[in-house]
Design an enzyme around this catalytic site. Structure first.
Site, PDB file in Angstrom:
ATOM      1  N   LYS A  54      -5.414  17.203  38.457  1.00  0.00           N
ATOM      2  CA  LYS A  54      -6.415  18.405  37.916  1.00  0.00           C
ATOM      3  C   LYS A  54      -6.014  18.735  36.408  1.00  0.00           C
ATOM      4  CE  LYS A  54      -7.756  20.512  41.958  1.00  0.00           C
ATOM      5  NZ  LYS A  54      -7.436  21.443  43.018  1.00  0.00           N
ATOM      6  N   GLN A  98      -3.984  26.577  44.231  1.00  0.00           N
ATOM      7  CA  GLN A  98      -4.174  25.417  45.092  1.00  0.00           C
ATOM      8  C   GLN A  98      -4.072  25.995  46.720  1.00  0.00           C
ATOM      9  OE1 GLN A  98      -5.255  22.356  44.043  1.00  0.00           O
ATOM     10  NE2 GLN A  98      -5.244  21.719  46.156  1.00  0.00           N
ATOM     11  N   ASP A 121     -13.067  28.065  41.460  1.00  0.00           N
ATOM     12  CA  ASP A 121     -13.158  27.350  42.612  1.00  0.00           C
ATOM     13  C   ASP A 121     -14.237  28.176  43.389  1.00  0.00           C
ATOM     14  OD1 ASP A 121     -11.613  25.422  43.490  1.00  0.00           O
ATOM     15  OD2 ASP A 121      -9.826  26.380  44.254  1.00  0.00           O
TER      16      ASP A 121
END
Ligand code: NAD
Length: 305
Positions: A54, A98, A121
């Site tokens: 990422k 994460q 997200d």
């Protein structure tokens, strides 16, 4: 019939190009550089790989990447304090924590402490509610990537019968909302569905997000249907030989039995090279979208739902 392969790798490259173009525009016209902060708690090997990838792609598209690596035993209060700092940092437009988090941390609490505008997200309960009520939201990256592939292949999805297998908060449920938003007739199937083969056989669009290797065989697929395979499963592949420790080599497969499904479907995504690359591309797209919104600028076309 042999299905057309929906090339997620190629479409992801196109999305990244679009993102890079928007980043250049923001820098040149507005002196703004979009920034994505990624928070990793602990040393889960798979998470480390994702975070590295990422960060690399964020920088490649011209954005700023801020990585925060915390010890596995970080107290919840410290993590929440970091998120608060990032929420208030004007250089940070997207924040991603994460998952999975170590067991002592409350995932819901942590996710809902991220400012919804920076929640790239799309897991904050406010974004979930906004998506469900058709309001502007941050859309979870994996289902957004699936939607982009479906739109790219079909143009309009209106009126199509879609079956989503799996009802997780990160894939199945938001996927169903997105398909509904595009006027599909949507069925969500799951582990308690009575007649899964019969349910899948009715679908013009099948999205499989279960996490069981090759569980959807070709004879569940309606001829000509489009199959989006979200699953990423590692299975032993002794035909590839053995590792140094004598264990068999492995390979990645999806939730769909690719060979038999590709013989019936109209189009299908491969694993790897389908949904996976689209997920990170959509994270970058969400960061640019969040940056434009934060600065009161028009958001780019084609980078969100
Ligand atoms: P999850 O475990 O949270 O959810 C799985 C869902 O499948 C559940 O809702 C469950 O009801 C359903 N299910 C389980 N067994 C079933 C059965 N026998 N029949 C029908 N439904 C059944 O998983 P998830 O996080 O949604 O992920 C699903 C898969 O997608 C995993 O393989 C994961 O690795 C993969 N994934 C891929 C990406 C990507 O970027 N490509 C992103 C997220 C998840």
């Amino acid at each position: 019939m042999t299905a057309e392969i929906i090339d997620g790798k190629a479409l992801a490259a196109t999305v990244r190009e679009k993102v890079a173009g928007q980043v250049a525009r923001l820098k040149e016209n507005h002196q703004i550089t979009p920034g994505l902060a990624v928070v990793l708690v602990g040393e889960d090997p798979a998470s480390q790989v994702y975070v590295r990838s990422k960060g690399k792609q964020t920088v490649e598209t011209g954005m700023n990447s801020y990585e925060h690596k915390l010890e596995a035993d970080t107290p919840e209060a410290d993590l929440l304090a970091l998120i608060d700092t990032l929420n208030n940092d004007p250089e940070v437009h997207g924040i991603l924590v994460q998952l999975p988090l170590p067991g002592h941390l409350d995932e819901d609490l942590v996710i809902n402490s991220i400012s919804p505008e920076k929640d790239v997200d799309g897991f904050h309960v406010s974004n979930v509610g906004r998506l469900g009520t058709g309001q502007k939201s941050m859309v979870p990256c994996t289902p957004l990537g699936c939607l982009m592939m479906l739109r790219e292949h079909h143009g309009r999805l209106s009126g199509m019968d879609a079956v989503v297998i799996g009802r997780s908060n990160i894939v199945g449920k938001p996927m169903a909302q997105l398909l509904l938003g595009d006027s599909c007739t949507v069925t969500i199937a799951h582990s308690r569905t009575r007649d899964l083969p019969g349910t899948v056989r009715r679908a013009d669009i099948v999205v499989a997000a279960v996490g069981r290797p090759q569980m959807v065989p070709g004879d569940w697929i309606k001829p000509g249907a489009t199959v989006i395979d979200v699953g990423i499963n590692r299975i032993a592949a002794p035909e590839r030989g053995v590792n140094e420790d004598g264990s068999p080599k492995s390979r990645l497969v999806g939730d769909v039995d690719f060979e038999s499904a590709a013989a019936v479907a109209g189009a299908i995504t491969p694993v790897p090279g389908g949904v996976g690359p689209m997920t990170i591309a959509c994270l970058l797209a969400n960061t640019v979208t969040a940056c434009c919104r934060a600065n009161g600028l028009d958001e780019p076309e084609g980078l969100t739902a």
